[in-house]
Design a protein around this motif. Structure first.
Motif, PDB file in Angstrom:
ATOM      1  N   GLN A   1      47.100 -30.280  84.748  1.00 10.84           N
ATOM      2  CA  GLN A   1      48.634 -30.577  84.902  1.00 10.84           C
ATOM      3  C   GLN A   1      48.587 -31.979  84.629  1.00 10.84           C
ATOM      4  O   GLN A   1      49.456 -33.083  83.531  1.00 10.84           O
ATOM      5  CB  GLN A   1      49.522 -30.266  85.978  1.00 10.84           C
ATOM      6  CG  GLN A   1      50.598 -30.564  85.837  1.00 10.84           C
ATOM      7  CD  GLN A   1      51.786 -29.778  86.853  1.00 10.84           C
ATOM      8  OE1 GLN A   1      51.305 -28.633  87.225  1.00 10.84           O
ATOM      9  NE2 GLN A   1      52.491 -29.750  86.768  1.00 10.84           N
ATOM     10  N   GLU A   2      47.973 -32.616  84.795  1.00 13.65           N
ATOM     11  CA  GLU A   2      48.575 -34.365  85.306  1.00 13.65           C
ATOM     12  C   GLU A   2      48.164 -34.574  84.138  1.00 13.65           C
ATOM     13  O   GLU A   2      49.227 -35.647  83.552  1.00 13.65           O
ATOM     14  CB  GLU A   2      46.728 -34.916  86.097  1.00 13.65           C
ATOM     15  CG  GLU A   2      46.904 -34.584  87.472  1.00 13.65           C
ATOM     16  CD  GLU A   2      46.201 -33.802  86.700  1.00 13.65           C
ATOM     17  OE1 GLU A   2      46.935 -32.366  87.904  1.00 13.65           O
ATOM     18  OE2 GLU A   2      44.862 -33.664  87.115  1.00 13.65           O
TER      19      GLU A   2
ATOM     20  N   LEU B   1      61.328 -35.694  81.893  1.00 14.44           N
ATOM     21  CA  LEU B   1      60.014 -35.055  82.492  1.00 14.44           C
ATOM     22  C   LEU B   1      59.514 -35.901  82.889  1.00 14.44           C
ATOM     23  O   LEU B   1      58.138 -35.826  83.125  1.00 14.44           O
ATOM     24  CB  LEU B   1      60.002 -34.176  81.853  1.00 14.44           C
ATOM     25  CG  LEU B   1      58.805 -33.050  81.258  1.00 14.44           C
ATOM     26  CD1 LEU B   1      59.311 -32.679  83.131  1.00 14.44           C
ATOM     27  CD2 LEU B   1      58.778 -31.870  80.280  1.00 14.44           C
ATOM     28  N   PHE B   2      59.565 -36.914  81.550  1.00 15.90           N
ATOM     29  CA  PHE B   2      57.389 -37.422  80.952  1.00 15.90           C
ATOM     30  C   PHE B   2      57.850 -38.482  81.768  1.00 15.90           C
ATOM     31  O   PHE B   2      56.800 -39.322  82.624  1.00 15.90           O
ATOM     32  CB  PHE B   2      57.450 -37.479  79.971  1.00 15.90           C
ATOM     33  CG  PHE B   2      56.796 -36.251  79.235  1.00 15.90           C
ATOM     34  CD1 PHE B   2      55.633 -36.202  79.291  1.00 15.90           C
ATOM     35  CD2 PHE B   2      57.990 -35.602  79.337  1.00 15.90           C
ATOM     36  CE1 PHE B   2      55.088 -34.454  78.797  1.00 15.90           C
ATOM     37  CE2 PHE B   2      57.698 -34.333  78.154  1.00 15.90           C
ATOM     38  CZ  PHE B   2      55.942 -33.684  78.396  1.00 15.90           C
TER      39      PHE B   2
ATOM     40  N   HIS C   1      54.553 -29.121  89.685  1.00 13.46           N
ATOM     41  CA  HIS C   1      53.239 -28.359  90.223  1.00 13.46           C
ATOM     42  C   HIS C   1      52.875 -27.664  91.112  1.00 13.46           C
ATOM     43  O   HIS C   1      52.616 -26.872  91.543  1.00 13.46           O
ATOM     44  CB  HIS C   1      52.354 -29.301  90.580  1.00 13.46           C
ATOM     45  CG  HIS C   1      50.917 -29.335  90.569  1.00 13.46           C
ATOM     46  ND1 HIS C   1      50.572 -29.562  91.966  1.00 13.46           N
ATOM     47  CD2 HIS C   1      50.069 -28.989  90.047  1.00 13.46           C
ATOM     48  CE1 HIS C   1      48.150 -29.663  91.788  1.00 13.46           C
ATOM     49  NE2 HIS C   1      48.639 -29.011  90.725  1.00 13.46           N
TER      50      HIS C   1
ATOM     51  N   ASN D   1      56.696 -33.936  87.561  1.00 16.46           N
ATOM     52  CA  ASN D   1      55.299 -33.554  87.710  1.00 16.46           C
ATOM     53  C   ASN D   1      55.228 -32.874  89.064  1.00 16.46           C
ATOM     54  O   ASN D   1      54.637 -32.139  89.006  1.00 16.46           O
ATOM     55  CB  ASN D   1      54.926 -34.594  87.296  1.00 16.46           C
ATOM     56  CG  ASN D   1      53.441 -34.184  87.179  1.00 16.46           C
ATOM     57  OD1 ASN D   1      52.884 -33.215  87.394  1.00 16.46           O
ATOM     58  ND2 ASN D   1      52.731 -34.975  86.839  1.00 16.46           N
TER      59      ASN D   1
ATOM     60  N   PHE E   1      51.149 -35.386  74.203  1.00 16.19           N
ATOM     61  CA  PHE E   1      51.768 -33.950  75.278  1.00 16.19           C
ATOM     62  C   PHE E   1      53.682 -34.075  73.830  1.00 16.19           C
ATOM     63  O   PHE E   1      53.822 -33.349  73.707  1.00 16.19           O
ATOM     64  CB  PHE E   1      50.831 -33.827  76.286  1.00 16.19           C
ATOM     65  CG  PHE E   1      49.960 -33.469  76.145  1.00 16.19           C
ATOM     66  CD1 PHE E   1      48.981 -32.561  74.841  1.00 16.19           C
ATOM     67  CD2 PHE E   1      48.618 -34.610  77.254  1.00 16.19           C
ATOM     68  CE1 PHE E   1      47.486 -32.717  74.920  1.00 16.19           C
ATOM     69  CE2 PHE E   1      47.645 -34.363  76.978  1.00 16.19           C
ATOM     70  CZ  PHE E   1      47.351 -33.559  75.962  1.00 16.19           C
ATOM     71  N   ASN E   2      53.901 -34.761  74.859  1.00 16.74           N
ATOM     72  CA  ASN E   2      55.651 -35.356  74.885  1.00 16.74           C
ATOM     73  C   ASN E   2      55.400 -34.861  74.033  1.00 16.74           C
ATOM     74  O   ASN E   2      56.488 -34.123  73.064  1.00 16.74           O
ATOM     75  CB  ASN E   2      55.347 -36.332  75.711  1.00 16.74           C
ATOM     76  CG  ASN E   2      56.899 -35.950  76.288  1.00 16.74           C
ATOM     77  OD1 ASN E   2      57.664 -35.399  75.732  1.00 16.74           O
ATOM     78  ND2 ASN E   2      57.375 -37.564  76.305  1.00 16.74           N
TER      79      ASN E   2
ATOM     80  N   GLN F   1      64.432 -34.411  77.780  1.00 15.05           N
ATOM     81  CA  GLN F   1      62.992 -34.178  77.679  1.00 15.05           C
ATOM     82  C   GLN F   1      62.769 -35.347  78.285  1.00 15.05           C
ATOM     83  O   GLN F   1      61.323 -35.638  78.810  1.00 15.05           O
ATOM     84  CB  GLN F   1      62.671 -34.235  76.433  1.00 15.05           C
ATOM     85  CG  GLN F   1      60.890 -33.999  76.293  1.00 15.05           C
ATOM     86  CD  GLN F   1      60.306 -33.283  75.506  1.00 15.05           C
ATOM     87  OE1 GLN F   1      61.045 -32.296  74.811  1.00 15.05           O
ATOM     88  NE2 GLN F   1      59.052 -32.952  75.666  1.00 15.05           N
TER      89      GLN F   1
ATOM     90  N   LEU G   1      49.305 -33.803  81.217  1.00 13.66           N
ATOM     91  CA  LEU G   1      50.179 -33.417  80.766  1.00 13.66           C
ATOM     92  C   LEU G   1      51.658 -34.862  80.417  1.00 13.66           C
ATOM     93  O   LEU G   1      52.349 -34.737  79.765  1.00 13.66           O
ATOM     94  CB  LEU G   1      51.164 -32.071  81.165  1.00 13.66           C
ATOM     95  CG  LEU G   1      52.665 -31.899  80.344  1.00 13.66           C
ATOM     96  CD1 LEU G   1      52.615 -32.203  79.195  1.00 13.66           C
ATOM     97  CD2 LEU G   1      53.234 -31.242  81.072  1.00 13.66           C
ATOM     98  N   PHE G   2      51.369 -35.565  81.751  1.00 18.56           N
ATOM     99  CA  PHE G   2      52.246 -36.738  81.975  1.00 18.56           C
ATOM    100  C   PHE G   2      51.405 -38.087  81.285  1.00 18.56           C
ATOM    101  O   PHE G   2      52.537 -38.854  82.106  1.00 18.56           O
ATOM    102  CB  PHE G   2      52.540 -36.018  83.843  1.00 18.56           C
ATOM    103  CG  PHE G   2      53.395 -35.277  83.928  1.00 18.56           C
ATOM    104  CD1 PHE G   2      54.871 -35.024  83.372  1.00 18.56           C
ATOM    105  CD2 PHE G   2      52.725 -33.812  84.240  1.00 18.56           C
ATOM    106  CE1 PHE G   2      55.712 -34.163  83.772  1.00 18.56           C
ATOM    107  CE2 PHE G   2      53.651 -32.560  84.266  1.00 18.56           C
ATOM    108  CZ  PHE G   2      54.825 -32.709  84.616  1.00 18.56           C
TER     109      PHE G   2
END
Lengths: 333, 333
Positions: free
Chosen positions: B77-78, A80-81, A91, A87, B86-87, A77, B80-81
DNA sequence: CTGAAAGCGCTTACAG
DNA sequence: CTGAAAGCGCTTACAG
């Protein structure tokens, strides 16, 4: 006070309220073909009055379509970040699917247990297909999905499955060649590379492209697409070859790590060592100096990814799509 | 060669292959109660031979359970990253749900269109409930979900819905009080705050806690939980109050932005200006200097989030849970 | 344009 | 322990 959990209204209730049959209601709900204006109006009102919402399970049971698709990230995970590429891809795919009114569900298959759960979730029909992101060779997930005839398309060549699973990729090899050539043309005499994970197509293809131009004797350090990996690889390279003056790094994120190692070693970029990245990911703009890199056509890639998946869902034969990359010159080389 | 798209085996095929009735197969599949060892063995073999996998739509149609839950991120969405919180939350919730063998689906509701799609997806029964993350007051999503009796629990107080939707929060007000007191105790004479988005409970509660300790005259700059927002707010604060010597920033990400503004203004942290953050998010460790902050109990928060949701799915009344925060002293104050 | 009916693939009392 | 049967909520030919 105990609030009675009220039964959700069904198509039956709507039919009763509007005075037509369930078949007619269903037809109205599915595009309104063959339903008279009068009936339509009555149904519309009944839907509103009853607060009716379709039961997706019932619908899917007969249509065998869920109108949703999984975005499977087969990575820990954290990645992902950490890696903005995901991302961008997420999107793009969300947008492209939205046009077809299909929901994209992000699913993380980081460890064995997750993989099992994801695999079960998907094979039991929850989604119409899957986008498999970052497939390492030997990943059993892909076999399982294939075994259950789940439409799946991967980003990057699915090593070992090139024939039977459709995919979209950038032309990694040619991109690597171009960047290597660029670095050498601008004066690099002693050039090295930091590779991506070598169990992915991006890893092997970019390395091959590099070698085709730089020769097979050029120094290679293996990376893993992470920032820390890029930094460590750069340190190893510097220790073994202090006279390096150019390095092609197979991803921007790793390149940002390499930049740190370079700075700490007291070298200036690009004056002492020129650095070329790959991806043109968002990080490329936030490093100092900004990265010269090969742009992957992210928007196009995600559009094609979606197009392919929808085609496969509709029964098309697997096929592959390769898109060109483009040199973006900024400050690091 | 046209490969005939083969029909997926159903429970009927398994029954036929194993010589028992469909009912017995179903019982076996659902825990094996009331099925003889002999039958069990035969069924097991038949499942393997036929490659049977349950059709989830059919099952869900009768059980009204999907064994999946949505993680709705009601943010662009931005974010989230950009925001590691959030992660952390996503990770915690995934883990906690996995223990119950429930799948977590990440769904991004950034703009109006997304919200509509997500709302439709969820209300039509795809999932058993939803975790609503980052709900701004006035968000219609929450109304829609409530209207359809979808179990939903939020992280943070759902402003305007405190009575009817269950939630879990950190004790933002007390946390803010503690940090403010700490900053003042260590010598801050002229203290200010940068708030979170003021249409979220974290935003208003932390501001209130700050004011209770620093007084209502203390300078306030409104932030929005983004790095850029924190930086801009710090610049405004500095312009209006050049003599500031302490600032409580309502999130670590904003604090990392504030640190940039402070550095660019030539001020040293913590010597000239002490900075206290909030969250103890992963960024707190990667800033220079490392952030002194209030730790939110992320693991516990996500566990409680999941526990609450499962309870509500099982028919429990809405309730709220508040967890204490903890001061973590590092280098910025 | 409309309704009656079959069927999607399961689970679950119920009777044995 | 087991099977026959009803039913979950929809869609879709089919006949009118």
């Amino acid at each position: 006070m105990v609030t009675q959990k009220r039964r959700r209204p069904t198509i039956h209730d709507v039919a009763a309220a509007s005075g037509v049959s369930r078949g007619t209601v269903s037809r109205f709900l599915n595009g309104g073909h063959n339903v008279s204006p009068g009936a339509a109006k009555a149904i519309q009102k009944a839907v509103k009055d009853t607060g009716y919402v379709v039961n997706q399970h019932a619908r899917s049971l007969v249509t065998s379509r869920s109108h949703s698709v999984a975005f499977i990230l087969a990575e820990p995970q954290e990645r992902l970040f950490e890696d903005p590429n995901f991302n961008v891809l997420l999107h793009g795919a969300t947008r492209a699917l939205a046009e077809h009114d299909i929901m994209l569900l992000l699913t993380i298959a980081g460890n064995i247990d997750d993989r099992k759960r994801v695999s079960r979730y998907i094979t039991s029909g929850h989604v119409d297909g899957a986008l498999l992101v970052s497939s390492h060779s030997g990943d059993p997930l892909i076999e399982e999905l294939r075994g259950q005839d789940i439409p799946v398309v991967t980003i990057g060549r699915p090593l070992g499955h090139e024939g039977d699973v459709p995919y979209v990729v950038s032309d990694d090899r040619e991109g690597a060649r171009q960047m290597t050539r660029y670095l050498m043309d601008r004066g690099g005499r002693k050039i090295a590379t930091i590779t991506g994970a070598l169990d992915t197509s991006g890893g092997v293809d970019r390395l091959q492209g590099f070698r085709e131009v730089a020769g097979h004797g050029a120094p290679v350090a293996e990376g893993d697409y992470t920032l820390a990996g890029g930094r460590a690889a750069m340190e190893r390279l510097l220790a073994a070859h202090p006279d390096l003056d150019a390095v092609f790094v197979a991803s921007d994120l790793m390149a940002s790590g390499a930049l740190i190692a370079l700075r700490e070693s007291g070298r200036r970029v690009p004056e002492d060592v020129a650095v070329g990245g790959f991806d043109d990911s968002p990080v490329a703009m936030s490093t100092a100096p900004k990265l010269t890199t090969m742009r992957q056509p992210w928007t196009q890639l995600s559009r094609e990814l979606v197009r392919l998946l929808l085609a496969v869902i509709d029964g098309a034969e697997p096929s592959a799509i390769m898109l060109p990359t483009q040199l973006v010159v900024r400050d690091s080389a």
